[in-house]
Write a protein that holds these residues in place. Structure first.
Motif, PDB file in Angstrom:
ATOM      1  N   GLY A  97       0.821  -1.198   0.000  1.00 29.50           N
ATOM      2  CA  GLY A  97       0.000   0.000   0.000  1.00 29.50           C
ATOM      3  C   GLY A  97       0.858   1.252   0.000  1.00 29.50           C
ATOM      4  N   MET A  98       0.289   2.328  -0.504  1.00 32.01           N
ATOM      5  CA  MET A  98       1.021   3.584  -0.673  1.00 32.01           C
ATOM      6  C   MET A  98       1.587   4.105   0.647  1.00 32.01           C
ATOM      7  N   SER A  99       0.805   4.090   1.700  1.00 32.66           N
ATOM      8  CA  SER A  99       1.261   4.646   2.971  1.00 32.66           C
ATOM      9  C   SER A  99       2.516   3.945   3.473  1.00 32.66           C
ATOM     10  N   GLN A 100       2.516   2.624   3.468  1.00 36.98           N
ATOM     11  CA  GLN A 100       3.678   1.857   3.942  1.00 36.98           C
ATOM     12  C   GLN A 100       4.889   2.048   3.038  1.00 36.98           C
ATOM     13  N   VAL A 101       4.656   2.074   1.737  1.00 32.81           N
ATOM     14  CA  VAL A 101       5.767   2.244   0.793  1.00 32.81           C
ATOM     15  C   VAL A 101       6.445   3.594   1.015  1.00 32.81           C
ATOM     16  N   VAL A 102       5.645   4.644   1.176  1.00 38.58           N
ATOM     17  CA  VAL A 102       6.221   5.982   1.374  1.00 38.58           C
ATOM     18  C   VAL A 102       6.971   6.061   2.703  1.00 38.58           C
ATOM     19  N   LYS A 103       6.385   5.520   3.749  1.00 38.72           N
ATOM     20  CA  LYS A 103       7.064   5.525   5.052  1.00 38.72           C
ATOM     21  C   LYS A 103       8.421   4.829   4.968  1.00 38.72           C
ATOM     22  N   GLU A 104       8.461   3.689   4.292  1.00 34.88           N
ATOM     23  CA  GLU A 104       9.723   2.951   4.147  1.00 34.88           C
ATOM     24  C   GLU A 104      10.719   3.734   3.305  1.00 34.88           C
ATOM     25  N   ALA A 105      10.253   4.347   2.232  1.00 37.57           N
ATOM     26  CA  ALA A 105      11.143   5.144   1.377  1.00 37.57           C
ATOM     27  C   ALA A 105      11.718   6.331   2.154  1.00 37.57           C
ATOM     28  N   ILE A 106      10.889   6.985   2.936  1.00 47.03           N
ATOM     29  CA  ILE A 106      11.358   8.118   3.746  1.00 47.03           C
ATOM     30  C   ILE A 106      12.375   7.643   4.778  1.00 47.03           C
ATOM     31  N   ARG A 107      12.101   6.505   5.403  1.00 45.32           N
ATOM     32  CA  ARG A 107      13.045   5.960   6.391  1.00 45.32           C
ATOM     33  C   ARG A 107      14.413   5.714   5.750  1.00 45.32           C
ATOM     34  N   ASP A 133      20.743   8.736   8.312  1.00 45.30           N
ATOM     35  CA  ASP A 133      22.031   9.440   8.372  1.00 45.30           C
ATOM     36  C   ASP A 133      22.110  10.633   7.424  1.00 45.30           C
ATOM     37  N   THR A 134      20.972  11.295   7.177  1.00 42.47           N
ATOM     38  CA  THR A 134      20.953  12.494   6.343  1.00 42.47           C
ATOM     39  C   THR A 134      20.147  13.582   7.041  1.00 42.47           C
ATOM     40  N   ILE A 135      20.216  14.788   6.521  1.00 40.74           N
ATOM     41  CA  ILE A 135      19.390  15.868   7.069  1.00 40.74           C
ATOM     42  C   ILE A 135      18.063  15.983   6.332  1.00 40.74           C
ATOM     43  N   GLY A 136      17.896  15.219   5.250  1.00 41.15           N
ATOM     44  CA  GLY A 136      16.656  15.269   4.492  1.00 41.15           C
ATOM     45  C   GLY A 136      16.853  14.724   3.092  1.00 41.15           C
ATOM     46  N   PHE A 137      15.905  15.017   2.228  1.00 37.37           N
ATOM     47  CA  PHE A 137      15.952  14.488   0.865  1.00 37.37           C
ATOM     48  C   PHE A 137      15.334  15.467  -0.123  1.00 37.37           C
ATOM     49  N   HIS A 138      15.665  15.268  -1.380  1.00 31.68           N
ATOM     50  CA  HIS A 138      15.090  16.009  -2.509  1.00 31.68           C
ATOM     51  C   HIS A 138      14.170  15.040  -3.245  1.00 31.68           C
ATOM     52  N   LEU A 139      12.981  15.497  -3.605  1.00 29.68           N
ATOM     53  CA  LEU A 139      12.021  14.664  -4.316  1.00 29.68           C
ATOM     54  C   LEU A 139      11.894  15.137  -5.762  1.00 29.68           C
ATOM     55  N   SER A 140      12.131  14.241  -6.682  1.00 31.06           N
ATOM     56  CA  SER A 140      11.864  14.484  -8.100  1.00 31.06           C
ATOM     57  C   SER A 140      10.633  13.659  -8.444  1.00 31.06           C
ATOM     58  N   PHE A 141       9.494  14.321  -8.614  1.00 29.70           N
ATOM     59  CA  PHE A 141       8.224  13.637  -8.841  1.00 29.70           C
ATOM     60  C   PHE A 141       7.932  13.619 -10.334  1.00 29.70           C
ATOM     61  N   ASP A 142       7.946  12.422 -10.908  1.00 31.24           N
ATOM     62  CA  ASP A 142       7.688  12.243 -12.336  1.00 31.24           C
ATOM     63  C   ASP A 142       6.184  12.094 -12.536  1.00 31.24           C
ATOM     64  N   SER A 169       6.851  14.129   7.030  1.00 34.42           N
ATOM     65  CA  SER A 169       8.215  13.717   7.378  1.00 34.42           C
ATOM     66  C   SER A 169       9.071  14.879   7.879  1.00 34.42           C
ATOM     67  N   ASN A 170       8.727  16.099   7.480  1.00 31.81           N
ATOM     68  CA  ASN A 170       9.531  17.285   7.812  1.00 31.81           C
ATOM     69  C   ASN A 170      10.977  17.139   7.362  1.00 31.81           C
ATOM     70  N   ALA A 171      11.205  16.339   6.334  1.00 33.01           N
ATOM     71  CA  ALA A 171      12.565  16.108   5.855  1.00 33.01           C
ATOM     72  C   ALA A 171      12.759  16.535   4.403  1.00 33.01           C
ATOM     73  N   LEU A 172      11.720  17.099   3.796  1.00 31.86           N
ATOM     74  CA  LEU A 172      11.808  17.521   2.397  1.00 31.86           C
ATOM     75  C   LEU A 172      12.671  18.776   2.277  1.00 31.86           C
ATOM     76  N   LEU A 173      13.743  18.672   1.501  1.00 28.80           N
ATOM     77  CA  LEU A 173      14.649  19.803   1.295  1.00 28.80           C
ATOM     78  C   LEU A 173      14.422  20.491  -0.051  1.00 28.80           C
TER      79      LEU A 173
END
Length: 100
Positions: free
Chosen positions: A3-13, A18-27, A62-66
C-alpha cells in the motif's frame, strides 16, 4: 501489496537514514492518464488522485523535504490545464496542505 502509505514511510526511512533530508523528483508520468493527460509518456495503470496526494502528505509529515521538482509535464498534451493544476495541488500537499 504494502500500500502507498507503507511504501512511502519505508522510502522516507531509507532516504533519511544518516541524512538531514531528501530532494524529491516527482515524475508526473507516473500518474494515471485519466487524471494526468498532459505528460510526455502516458501509461495506463498509474498512481491515482488519492494515492498521489497521500504520497505527498506523507512527504510533508516527514519534515525532511529539502527540495522538490515536478517533471515530465507536457502542456501541449494537457487538457484545460488539468495536469498542471493537479501538479500544483500535489506540490501544495507536499508542503503541508491536506486534502484527504
Amino acid at each position: 501489496e504494502m500500500g502507498m502509505s507503507q511504501v512511502v514511510k519505508e522510502a522516507i526511512r531509507i532516504a533519511t537514514a544518516d541524512t538531514i533530508g531528501f530532494h524529491l523528483s516527482f515524475d508526473i508520468d507516473g500518474l494515471t492518464p485519466e487524471i494526468a493527460p498532459g505528460v510526455g509518456t502516458p501509461v495506463p495503470g498509474g498512481v491515482n488522485f488519492r494515492e498521489a496526494h497521500l504520497f505527498m502528505e506523507k512527504i510533508a509529515e516527514s519534515n525532511a523535504l529539502l527540495g522538490l521538482e515536478m517533471v515530465e509535464l507536457n502542456p501541449i498534451m494537457d487538457i484545460r490545464n488539468q495536469t498542471a493544476e493537479l501538479g500544483v495541488g500535489l506540490i501544495e500537499s507536499a508542503l503541508g496542505k491536506r486534502i484527504l
